[in-house]
Write a protein that holds these residues in place. Structure first.
Motif, PDB file in Angstrom:
ATOM      1  N   LYS A  25      43.629  47.171  34.715  1.00  0.00           N
ATOM      2  CA  LYS A  25      42.177  47.354  34.682  1.00  0.00           C
ATOM      3  C   LYS A  25      41.509  46.330  35.596  1.00  0.00           C
ATOM      4  CE  LYS A  25      38.307  47.807  31.533  1.00  0.00           C
ATOM      5  NZ  LYS A  25      37.880  47.792  30.124  1.00  0.00           N
ATOM      6  N   SER A  26      40.607  46.815  36.448  1.00  0.00           N
ATOM      7  CA  SER A  26      39.880  45.939  37.361  1.00  0.00           C
ATOM      8  C   SER A  26      38.801  45.181  36.593  1.00  0.00           C
ATOM      9  CB  SER A  26      39.232  46.769  38.471  1.00  0.00           C
ATOM     10  OG  SER A  26      38.359  45.985  39.239  1.00  0.00           O
ATOM     11  N   LYS A  28      36.152  43.706  37.793  1.00  0.00           N
ATOM     12  CA  LYS A  28      34.824  43.909  38.373  1.00  0.00           C
ATOM     13  C   LYS A  28      34.210  45.245  37.970  1.00  0.00           C
ATOM     14  CE  LYS A  28      35.499  41.078  42.488  1.00  0.00           C
ATOM     15  NZ  LYS A  28      35.517  41.064  43.946  1.00  0.00           N
ATOM     16  N   SER A  33      43.809  51.150  37.785  1.00  0.00           N
ATOM     17  CA  SER A  33      44.663  51.491  38.921  1.00  0.00           C
ATOM     18  C   SER A  33      46.105  51.294  38.474  1.00  0.00           C
ATOM     19  CB  SER A  33      44.350  50.614  40.130  1.00  0.00           C
ATOM     20  OG  SER A  33      44.613  49.268  39.824  1.00  0.00           O
TER      21      SER A  33
END
Length: 51
Positions: A25-26, A28, A33
């Motif tokens: 999990k990003s 920001k 992804s």
């Protein structure tokens, strides 16, 4: 690139490696992804324990 990986694994050492896919999990955007790697069988747990 995939052909190179498959060709190198078919030389006899492929049974000692595993393709692992991890969902990341990003921080920001909050979107997810996928991170793919080919690691040795002994290092699979370490791959998933890393953040």
């Amino acid at each position: 690139m995939a052909k190179k990986t498959v060709a190198s694994l078919q030389k006899g050492g492929g049974k000692n490696h595993t393709k692992v896919i991890k969902m990341v999990k990003s921080p920001k955007t909050g979107s997810y992804s996928f991170k793919e790697e080919i690691v040795a069988n002994e290092e699979v747990k370490e791959f998933f324990s890393k953040k």
